[in-house]
Write an enzyme that holds these catalytic residues in place. Structure first.
Site, short mmCIF file in Angstrom:
data_model
loop_
_atom_site.label_atom_id
_atom_site.label_comp_id
_atom_site.label_asym_id
_atom_site.label_seq_id
_atom_site.Cartn_x
_atom_site.Cartn_y
_atom_site.Cartn_z
N GLU A 96 25.84 -8.36 -12.98
CA GLU A 96 26.72 -9.45 -12.49
C GLU A 96 28.28 -9.40 -12.91
OE1 GLU A 96 22.54 -10.11 -11.75
OE2 GLU A 96 23.48 -9.59 -13.36
N HIS A 110 15.18 -18.35 -12.81
CA HIS A 110 15.28 -18.30 -11.49
C HIS A 110 15.06 -19.76 -10.79
CE1 HIS A 110 13.46 -14.44 -12.57
NE2 HIS A 110 13.77 -14.02 -11.29
#
Length: 329
Positions: A62, A131
């Site tokens: 990321e 998540h």
């Protein structure tokens, strides 16, 4: 005007496709967003239409994804970055805080950062930590970033295009548990959205209590308002849509009418968006309030295992408990 019923996922996809058609400088970056179409299939089909040079499958890194987007933005592109899940954004935190949010001010306004960072967020899908998180307060707190959240297909379609067209960096939150829920999307003939990107909206009028919310909790608050109506109580529901900057004008007008406020979000209430909203409402509406501003949110603990998330997340009963609480004053 023409309208079409579609899911939030399809509306976001259509918004990105329209932006890519209108501007060849719009590019997509993210993990598995190309051939797979993303884990939630939000970018499905875009690589077939625009090719691998504009829909780029990246390594699982990321920080590198956002760092590459910074370089692209400095060279005149409009990168749209997908963070696969909310909790995966943390490796890119330094890039977002130190570079994306500050480059415009650091250059005295000479350099633009037209980056959109898409983050599917929130719980309700039976997933584990990293998540199912609601980390919007980190970025709303950061000067130099715009933060928005689309709760409906209509907003998903238009807000995505507005965010991509913005010269400011925009963190774009998408409530993942609402991806497959359908709604009407109005397509205007002039290609202009009906609302400004940074505007809040009253989605249900009422007279007794104001519910202030955004993202996945908009639908839950609407359900709470319907349940309350059956018991003779009238709840007004406001979808913030924008978290930085905050558009509290509709909230203030509503509070002057109802005198009671409940702020609802999935994130923990401690130092969450509800804290800032409660503070501003108290400052600006003190003499109109009939009760303290109540906050209904997640608990101040790490996100729990999926079998416990229904106890963790705000639901209709918890919202109505807070409504009863402010009405009791």
């Amino acid at each position: 005007m023409s309208a079409k019923k579609m899911t939030l996922a399809k509306a976001l996809n259509a918004g990105m496709r329209k932006s890519m058609q209108d501007d060849p400088k719009v590019v997509m970056l993210g993990e598995d967003i190309g051939r797979l179409g993303g884990v939630f299939r939000i970018t499905e089909g875009l690589i077939d239409e625009f090719g691998e040079e504009r829909v780029i499958d990246t390594p699982l890194a990321e920080s590198g994804i956002v760092g590459t987007a910074v370089g692209l933005a400095l060279r005149g592109y409009r990168p749209v970055v997908e963070i696969q899940f909310d909790g995966f954004v943390y490796p890119a935190f330094d890039q977002i805080i130190s570079q994306v949010s500050k480059m415009h001010a650091r250059s005295l306004g000479h350099l633009k950062m037209p980056i959109v960072i898409r983050i599917p967020f929130g719980g309700g899908i039976g997933a584990v930590e990293h998540h199912s998180e609601s980390n919007e307060a980190y970025f709303a707190h950061t000067a130099g970033l715009k933060v928005v959240c689309a709760a409906t297909p209509e907003d998903g379609y238009w807000m995505m295009q507005q965010a991509i067209a913005s010269d400011d960096p925009v963190v774009f939150y998408e409530p993942k548990r609402r991806y497959h829920e359908k709604g009407e999307v109005e397509f205007s003939t002039d290609g202009q959205a009906a609302m400004d990107l940074h505007s809040s909206r009253v989605v249900r009028e009422g007279s007794d209590v104001t519910l202030v919310t955004y993202g996945p909790m908009v639908k839950t608050c609407m359900q709470a308002a319907q349940a309350a109506q059956e018991e003779g109580r009238s709840l007004e529901v406001i979808d913030l849509r924008t978290l930085n900057p905050l558009d509290l004008d509709p909230v203030i007008e509503s509070v002057k009418k109802t005198g009671r406020v409940v702020v609802v979000h999935e994130a923990p209430t401690f130092l969450g968006m509800g804290s800032e909203i409660a503070a501003q409402v108290t400052e600006k509406c003190f003499y109109h309030l009939e009760a303290p501003v109540a906050r209904c949110g997640g608990y101040n603990i790490p996100y729990p295992p999926s079998r416990y998330e229904e106890e963790y997340l705000p639901n209709l009963d918890r919202i109505l408990f807070h409504v009863d609480e402010v009405l009791a004053h």
